[in-house]
Design a protein around this motif. Structure first.
Motif, PDB file in Angstrom:
ATOM      1  N   ALA A   8       0.829  -1.212   0.000  1.00 38.49           N
ATOM      2  CA  ALA A   8       0.000   0.000   0.000  1.00 38.49           C
ATOM      3  C   ALA A   8       0.855   1.250   0.000  1.00 38.49           C
ATOM      4  O   ALA A   8       0.555   2.229  -0.701  1.00 38.49           O
ATOM      5  CB  ALA A   8      -0.928  -0.017   1.215  1.00 38.49           C
ATOM      6  N   GLU A   9       1.945   1.238   0.757  1.00 39.00           N
ATOM      7  CA  GLU A   9       2.815   2.416   0.798  1.00 39.00           C
ATOM      8  C   GLU A   9       3.479   2.668  -0.549  1.00 39.00           C
ATOM      9  O   GLU A   9       3.554   3.820  -1.014  1.00 39.00           O
ATOM     10  CB  GLU A   9       3.878   2.256   1.883  1.00 39.00           C
ATOM     11  CG  GLU A   9       4.792   3.465   1.988  1.00 39.00           C
ATOM     12  CD  GLU A   9       5.807   3.374   3.110  1.00 39.00           C
ATOM     13  OE1 GLU A   9       6.771   4.171   3.077  1.00 39.00           O
ATOM     14  OE2 GLU A   9       5.643   2.531   4.004  1.00 39.00           O
ATOM     15  N   SER A  10       3.952   1.609  -1.188  1.00 34.86           N
ATOM     16  CA  SER A  10       4.580   1.773  -2.494  1.00 34.86           C
ATOM     17  C   SER A  10       3.606   2.376  -3.498  1.00 34.86           C
ATOM     18  O   SER A  10       3.950   3.311  -4.245  1.00 34.86           O
ATOM     19  CB  SER A  10       5.076   0.412  -2.996  1.00 34.86           C
ATOM     20  OG  SER A  10       5.552   0.500  -4.326  1.00 34.86           O
ATOM     21  N   ILE A  11       2.380   1.869  -3.500  1.00 31.92           N
ATOM     22  CA  ILE A  11       1.382   2.369  -4.445  1.00 31.92           C
ATOM     23  C   ILE A  11       0.972   3.793  -4.087  1.00 31.92           C
ATOM     24  O   ILE A  11       0.828   4.656  -4.963  1.00 31.92           O
ATOM     25  CB  ILE A  11       0.171   1.422  -4.466  1.00 31.92           C
ATOM     26  CG1 ILE A  11       0.589   0.044  -5.005  1.00 31.92           C
ATOM     27  CG2 ILE A  11      -0.953   2.007  -5.318  1.00 31.92           C
ATOM     28  CD1 ILE A  11      -0.482  -1.024  -4.867  1.00 31.92           C
ATOM     29  N   LEU A  54      -4.361   5.003 -11.621  1.00 28.89           N
ATOM     30  CA  LEU A  54      -3.023   4.476 -11.388  1.00 28.89           C
ATOM     31  C   LEU A  54      -3.029   3.512 -10.204  1.00 28.89           C
ATOM     32  O   LEU A  54      -2.474   2.398 -10.282  1.00 28.89           O
ATOM     33  CB  LEU A  54      -2.048   5.627 -11.127  1.00 28.89           C
ATOM     34  CG  LEU A  54      -0.583   5.284 -10.870  1.00 28.89           C
ATOM     35  CD1 LEU A  54       0.314   6.417 -11.330  1.00 28.89           C
ATOM     36  CD2 LEU A  54      -0.312   5.004  -9.386  1.00 28.89           C
ATOM     37  N   VAL A  55      -3.645   3.921  -9.096  1.00 32.89           N
ATOM     38  CA  VAL A  55      -3.679   3.087  -7.895  1.00 32.89           C
ATOM     39  C   VAL A  55      -4.406   1.779  -8.178  1.00 32.89           C
ATOM     40  O   VAL A  55      -3.931   0.692  -7.809  1.00 32.89           O
ATOM     41  CB  VAL A  55      -4.347   3.856  -6.740  1.00 32.89           C
ATOM     42  CG1 VAL A  55      -4.665   2.924  -5.568  1.00 32.89           C
ATOM     43  CG2 VAL A  55      -3.464   5.002  -6.279  1.00 32.89           C
ATOM     44  N   ARG A  56      -5.535   1.869  -8.850  1.00 34.78           N
ATOM     45  CA  ARG A  56      -6.322   0.662  -9.130  1.00 34.78           C
ATOM     46  C   ARG A  56      -5.553  -0.298 -10.024  1.00 34.78           C
ATOM     47  O   ARG A  56      -5.586  -1.526  -9.807  1.00 34.78           O
ATOM     48  CB  ARG A  56      -7.658   1.055  -9.761  1.00 34.78           C
ATOM     49  CG  ARG A  56      -8.605  -0.102  -9.921  1.00 34.78           C
ATOM     50  CD  ARG A  56     -10.019   0.352 -10.231  1.00 34.78           C
ATOM     51  NE  ARG A  56     -10.950  -0.773 -10.205  1.00 34.78           N
ATOM     52  CZ  ARG A  56     -12.271  -0.656 -10.201  1.00 34.78           C
ATOM     53  NH1 ARG A  56     -12.826   0.558 -10.218  1.00 34.78           N
ATOM     54  NH2 ARG A  56     -13.047  -1.734 -10.175  1.00 34.78           N
ATOM     55  N   ALA A  57      -4.855   0.220 -11.015  1.00 31.02           N
ATOM     56  CA  ALA A  57      -4.077  -0.632 -11.910  1.00 31.02           C
ATOM     57  C   ALA A  57      -2.936  -1.314 -11.162  1.00 31.02           C
ATOM     58  O   ALA A  57      -2.653  -2.502 -11.390  1.00 31.02           O
ATOM     59  CB  ALA A  57      -3.534   0.188 -13.073  1.00 31.02           C
ATOM     60  N   ARG A  58      -2.269  -0.584 -10.281  1.00 31.82           N
ATOM     61  CA  ARG A  58      -1.171  -1.167  -9.501  1.00 31.82           C
ATOM     62  C   ARG A  58      -1.671  -2.268  -8.571  1.00 31.82           C
ATOM     63  O   ARG A  58      -1.025  -3.314  -8.424  1.00 31.82           O
ATOM     64  CB  ARG A  58      -0.468  -0.084  -8.677  1.00 31.82           C
ATOM     65  CG  ARG A  58       0.425   0.869  -9.469  1.00 31.82           C
ATOM     66  CD  ARG A  58       1.760   0.203  -9.851  1.00 31.82           C
ATOM     67  NE  ARG A  58       2.390  -0.428  -8.702  1.00 31.82           N
ATOM     68  CZ  ARG A  58       3.133   0.202  -7.783  1.00 31.82           C
ATOM     69  NH1 ARG A  58       3.339   1.516  -7.896  1.00 31.82           N
ATOM     70  NH2 ARG A  58       3.685  -0.450  -6.787  1.00 31.82           N
ATOM     71  N   ILE A  59      -2.822  -2.040  -7.946  1.00 31.26           N
ATOM     72  CA  ILE A  59      -3.383  -3.074  -7.076  1.00 31.26           C
ATOM     73  C   ILE A  59      -3.774  -4.303  -7.886  1.00 31.26           C
ATOM     74  O   ILE A  59      -3.482  -5.438  -7.497  1.00 31.26           O
ATOM     75  CB  ILE A  59      -4.603  -2.518  -6.304  1.00 31.26           C
ATOM     76  CG1 ILE A  59      -4.158  -1.449  -5.312  1.00 31.26           C
ATOM     77  CG2 ILE A  59      -5.338  -3.640  -5.577  1.00 31.26           C
ATOM     78  CD1 ILE A  59      -5.301  -0.650  -4.714  1.00 31.26           C
TER      79      ILE A  59
END
Length: 273
Positions: free
Chosen positions: A14-17, A56-61
């Motif tokens: 979570a921190e990385s994202i 961006l966040v959703r794609a990374r998750i």
């Protein structure tokens, strides 16, 4: 895929994202921000950056955890099979962001169960303030930190010595009701603060820079990560129904019972039956 990471490993991810999302938000703020849409009222705005950061966040998750569920402010829900849900506010404090105030955050909470604060099981939460670079982080059982340094909720001796943060909704009727409650509260506590970003208000309770944060009508994405940070720093988290809408209190355990009782009594008088 199952929920096979530890809470600390979820916090790492979570921190990385969140850091990546914060970097994007800060770049877009430097380039200039415009309102892209309005939601519940003319003052409830969303910017193109809100949507871009959430994408961006959703794609990374999805890349890292394709079987997890997702619940975001801008793009809604995505079902999962792992039992884990990511609850995301890409830019919490959008009005602050629009005006160039540093009080906004990228908020990512990880929970077991659905995106319902009354039933979910907290796992990890991260709130990054892009304008300052401050990172609040918590993993269940591992405590809470601010920039890697452990934080602890304060312990005021009485309600009269309690510094309370609060916020206001976007509709006229709710704001008027909230002000009526606040009028009764302000004479019973040390003072009131209004920051404009629920996630950072929760983290302020965790860090002891306020003793409590109360607001009626915030959404799960507003408080998911911050509530986990506050809880892991020793704060009490209380949720109840008031006038058909949930009220939330994040407070030092030293005054949580008395403050909740006071707020409930004020709401009973201010809100329609």
């Amino acid at each position: 895929m199952t929920s096979d990471l530890t809470p600390s490993q979820f916090a790492d991810l979570a921190e990385s994202i969140a850091r990546d999302g914060a970097a994007l938000a800060a770049r877009r703020r430097a380039e200039g921000v415009e309102v892209a849409d309005r939601k519940s009222s003319i003052v409830d705005v969303v910017t193109a950056a809100d949507r871009e950061v959430e994408a961006l966040v959703r794609a990374r998750i999805a890349e890292a955890r394709p079987d997890d569920a997702f619940f975001g402010e801008e793009s809604g829900t995505g079902a999962g099979t792992s039992g884990i849900t990511w609850v995301v506010d890409p830019i919490d404090g959008t009005v602050n962001y629009l005006y160039g105030s540093p009080e906004y955050g990228v908020s990512i909470g990880v929970v077991r169960g659905s995106a319902d604060p009354t039933t979910w099981e907290p796992v990890a939460g991260v709130v990054v303030a892009p304008a300052t670079g401050v990172v609040f982080r918590a993993a269940v059982g591992a405590g809470a930190t601010r920039d890697g340094v452990p934080v602890q909720a304060g312990a005021p001796a009485s309600l009269a010595e309690t510094l309370v943060a609060t916020g206001f909704g976007y509709t006229v009727d709710r704001r008027r009701q909230q002000v009526e409650v606040l009028a009764g509260l302000i004479g019973e506590v040390r003072d009131i603060r209004r920051g404009g970003a629920a996630s950072l208000d929760c983290c302020a309770v965790a860090a002891g820079t306020v003793d409590a944060y109360y607001e009626r009508g915030i959404n799960p994405w507003d408080m998911a990560a911050g509530s986990i940070v506050a809880r892991e720093a020793g704060a009490a988290v209380r949720i109840w129904e008031a006038g058909g809408t949930r009220s939330f209190l994040f407070a030092s355990p030293a005054i949580a019972d008395d403050l909740e009782a006071l707020i409930r009594s004020l709401e009973d008088r201010a809100l329609p039956a």
